[in-house]
Design a protein around this motif. Structure first.
Motif, mmCIF file in Angstrom:
data_model
loop_
_atom_site.group_PDB
_atom_site.id
_atom_site.type_symbol
_atom_site.label_atom_id
_atom_site.label_comp_id
_atom_site.label_asym_id
_atom_site.label_seq_id
_atom_site.Cartn_x
_atom_site.Cartn_y
_atom_site.Cartn_z
ATOM 1 N N ILE A 1 0.859 -1.185 0.000
ATOM 2 C CA ILE A 1 0.000 0.000 0.000
ATOM 3 C C ILE A 1 0.897 1.237 0.000
ATOM 4 O O ILE A 1 1.876 1.291 0.743
ATOM 5 C CB ILE A 1 -0.896 0.055 1.257
ATOM 6 C CG1 ILE A 1 -1.743 -1.212 1.385
ATOM 7 C CG2 ILE A 1 -1.765 1.304 1.250
ATOM 8 C CD1 ILE A 1 -2.412 -1.340 2.748
ATOM 9 N N TYR A 2 0.547 2.232 -0.834
ATOM 10 C CA TYR A 2 1.244 3.512 -0.739
ATOM 11 C C TYR A 2 0.276 4.668 -0.966
ATOM 12 O O TYR A 2 -0.780 4.509 -1.574
ATOM 13 C CB TYR A 2 2.443 3.605 -1.693
ATOM 14 C CG TYR A 2 2.136 3.895 -3.146
ATOM 15 C CD1 TYR A 2 1.704 5.161 -3.553
ATOM 16 C CD2 TYR A 2 2.296 2.934 -4.128
ATOM 17 C CE1 TYR A 2 1.430 5.439 -4.879
ATOM 18 C CE2 TYR A 2 2.032 3.206 -5.457
ATOM 19 C CZ TYR A 2 1.597 4.461 -5.823
ATOM 20 O OH TYR A 2 1.318 4.735 -7.142
ATOM 21 N N SER B 1 -4.194 16.531 -5.461
ATOM 22 C CA SER B 1 -4.525 15.210 -5.995
ATOM 23 C C SER B 1 -3.539 14.184 -5.448
ATOM 24 O O SER B 1 -2.344 14.469 -5.316
ATOM 25 C CB SER B 1 -4.466 15.208 -7.523
ATOM 26 O OG SER B 1 -5.427 16.103 -8.049
ATOM 27 N N TRP B 2 -4.066 13.006 -5.167
ATOM 28 C CA TRP B 2 -3.286 11.946 -4.542
ATOM 29 C C TRP B 2 -3.542 10.627 -5.262
ATOM 30 O O TRP B 2 -4.603 10.443 -5.860
ATOM 31 C CB TRP B 2 -3.706 11.774 -3.083
ATOM 32 C CG TRP B 2 -3.532 12.996 -2.261
ATOM 33 C CD1 TRP B 2 -4.338 14.109 -2.250
ATOM 34 C CD2 TRP B 2 -2.486 13.273 -1.348
ATOM 35 N NE1 TRP B 2 -3.846 15.038 -1.378
ATOM 36 C CE2 TRP B 2 -2.710 14.541 -0.803
ATOM 37 C CE3 TRP B 2 -1.372 12.542 -0.923
ATOM 38 C CZ2 TRP B 2 -1.872 15.113 0.138
ATOM 39 C CZ3 TRP B 2 -0.541 13.113 0.018
ATOM 40 C CH2 TRP B 2 -0.781 14.381 0.540
ATOM 41 N N THR B 3 -2.586 9.710 -5.166
ATOM 42 C CA THR B 3 -2.836 8.339 -5.581
ATOM 43 C C THR B 3 -2.647 7.445 -4.363
ATOM 44 O O THR B 3 -1.742 7.636 -3.547
ATOM 45 C CB THR B 3 -1.893 7.871 -6.709
ATOM 46 O OG1 THR B 3 -0.539 8.064 -6.327
ATOM 47 C CG2 THR B 3 -2.188 8.608 -8.001
ATOM 48 N N LEU B 4 -3.560 6.501 -4.262
ATOM 49 C CA LEU B 4 -3.502 5.474 -3.224
ATOM 50 C C LEU B 4 -3.421 4.138 -3.944
ATOM 51 O O LEU B 4 -4.295 3.806 -4.745
ATOM 52 C CB LEU B 4 -4.758 5.525 -2.352
ATOM 53 C CG LEU B 4 -4.931 4.359 -1.365
ATOM 54 C CD1 LEU B 4 -3.852 4.389 -0.290
ATOM 55 C CD2 LEU B 4 -6.319 4.383 -0.746
ATOM 56 N N TYR B 5 -2.359 3.408 -3.709
ATOM 57 C CA TYR B 5 -2.191 2.077 -4.289
ATOM 58 C C TYR B 5 -2.538 1.078 -3.203
ATOM 59 O O TYR B 5 -1.934 1.077 -2.128
ATOM 60 C CB TYR B 5 -0.750 1.886 -4.765
ATOM 61 C CG TYR B 5 -0.521 0.577 -5.467
ATOM 62 C CD1 TYR B 5 -0.838 0.434 -6.811
ATOM 63 C CD2 TYR B 5 0.015 -0.501 -4.790
ATOM 64 C CE1 TYR B 5 -0.620 -0.767 -7.467
ATOM 65 C CE2 TYR B 5 0.244 -1.707 -5.429
ATOM 66 C CZ TYR B 5 -0.078 -1.832 -6.772
ATOM 67 O OH TYR B 5 0.134 -3.026 -7.418
ATOM 68 N N HIS C 1 -3.243 -2.908 -2.763
ATOM 69 C CA HIS C 1 -3.279 -4.307 -3.206
ATOM 70 C C HIS C 1 -3.524 -4.449 -4.702
ATOM 71 O O HIS C 1 -4.398 -5.195 -5.134
ATOM 72 C CB HIS C 1 -4.320 -5.100 -2.418
ATOM 73 C CG HIS C 1 -4.134 -5.023 -0.939
ATOM 74 N ND1 HIS C 1 -3.088 -5.624 -0.292
ATOM 75 C CD2 HIS C 1 -4.843 -4.372 0.019
ATOM 76 C CE1 HIS C 1 -3.172 -5.376 1.000
ATOM 77 N NE2 HIS C 1 -4.217 -4.612 1.213
ATOM 78 N N GLY C 2 -2.773 -3.702 -5.504
ATOM 79 C CA GLY C 2 -2.872 -3.815 -6.952
ATOM 80 C C GLY C 2 -3.842 -2.862 -7.613
ATOM 81 O O GLY C 2 -3.879 -2.771 -8.835
ATOM 82 N N GLU C 3 -4.633 -2.150 -6.849
ATOM 83 C CA GLU C 3 -5.598 -1.189 -7.394
ATOM 84 C C GLU C 3 -5.094 0.227 -7.154
ATOM 85 O O GLU C 3 -4.663 0.564 -6.052
ATOM 86 C CB GLU C 3 -6.974 -1.344 -6.735
ATOM 87 C CG GLU C 3 -7.618 -2.689 -6.973
ATOM 88 C CD GLU C 3 -8.016 -2.895 -8.422
ATOM 89 O OE1 GLU C 3 -8.390 -1.920 -9.098
ATOM 90 O OE2 GLU C 3 -7.932 -4.052 -8.883
ATOM 91 N N LEU C 4 -5.166 1.064 -8.187
ATOM 92 C CA LEU C 4 -4.752 2.454 -8.058
ATOM 93 C C LEU C 4 -5.999 3.324 -7.952
ATOM 94 O O LEU C 4 -6.866 3.303 -8.825
ATOM 95 C CB LEU C 4 -3.916 2.883 -9.266
ATOM 96 C CG LEU C 4 -3.262 4.248 -9.172
ATOM 97 C CD1 LEU C 4 -2.254 4.288 -8.027
ATOM 98 C CD2 LEU C 4 -2.583 4.600 -10.476
ATOM 99 N N VAL C 5 -6.086 4.092 -6.875
ATOM 100 C CA VAL C 5 -7.229 4.959 -6.609
ATOM 101 C C VAL C 5 -6.753 6.402 -6.679
ATOM 102 O O VAL C 5 -5.740 6.758 -6.065
ATOM 103 C CB VAL C 5 -7.832 4.668 -5.217
ATOM 104 C CG1 VAL C 5 -8.996 5.593 -4.930
ATOM 105 C CG2 VAL C 5 -8.236 3.207 -5.099
ATOM 106 N N PHE C 6 -7.469 7.229 -7.446
ATOM 107 C CA PHE C 6 -7.166 8.655 -7.521
ATOM 108 C C PHE C 6 -8.079 9.393 -6.551
ATOM 109 O O PHE C 6 -9.280 9.147 -6.512
ATOM 110 C CB PHE C 6 -7.375 9.188 -8.941
ATOM 111 C CG PHE C 6 -6.372 8.647 -9.913
ATOM 112 C CD1 PHE C 6 -5.153 9.277 -10.105
ATOM 113 C CD2 PHE C 6 -6.636 7.499 -10.625
ATOM 114 C CE1 PHE C 6 -4.216 8.779 -10.984
ATOM 115 C CE2 PHE C 6 -5.711 6.981 -11.511
ATOM 116 C CZ PHE C 6 -4.496 7.618 -11.695
#
Length: 101
Positions: free
Chosen positions: A43-44, A63-67, A69-74
């Protein structure tokens, strides 16, 4: 291992395709080379853009990205108010805007 704040190692730039993600934020992109990561849980969280310009609705946007478990969330956060008390303690109020339909 808990979450740690660190500069992003070169091998992770390719592993997580960070240059491709950065390319989506040409205007006001941070090109951030640090993040908060939990390697054991994969997770990052990373800030990818900070608003700019004269218009408050753009200037106060991050704006941020949350990774996860393999999914990238904006994620976008908009600052709606902030201030400082007499004793120097500051505060800020953020909102996650609703998705555009």
């Amino acid at each position: 291992m808990p979450f740690v704040n660190e500069f992003i190692p070169a091998e992770d730039v390719g592993k997580y395709q960070l240059e491709d993600i950065d390319g989506k934020f040409v205007s006001n992109g941070t090109r951030a080379r640090d993040w908060t990561i939990d390697r054991d849980r994969d997770i990052y969280l990373r800030n990818v853009a900070i608003g700019g310009g004269a218009e408050p609705e753009l200037r106060n946007r991050t704006s941020w990205t949350l990774y996860w478990h393999g999914e990238l969330v904006f994620l976008r956060l908009d600052l709606i108010s902030s201030g400082e008390e007499m004793d120097g303690v500051g505060w800020a109020q953020w909102v996650i805007p609703p998705p555009i339909s």
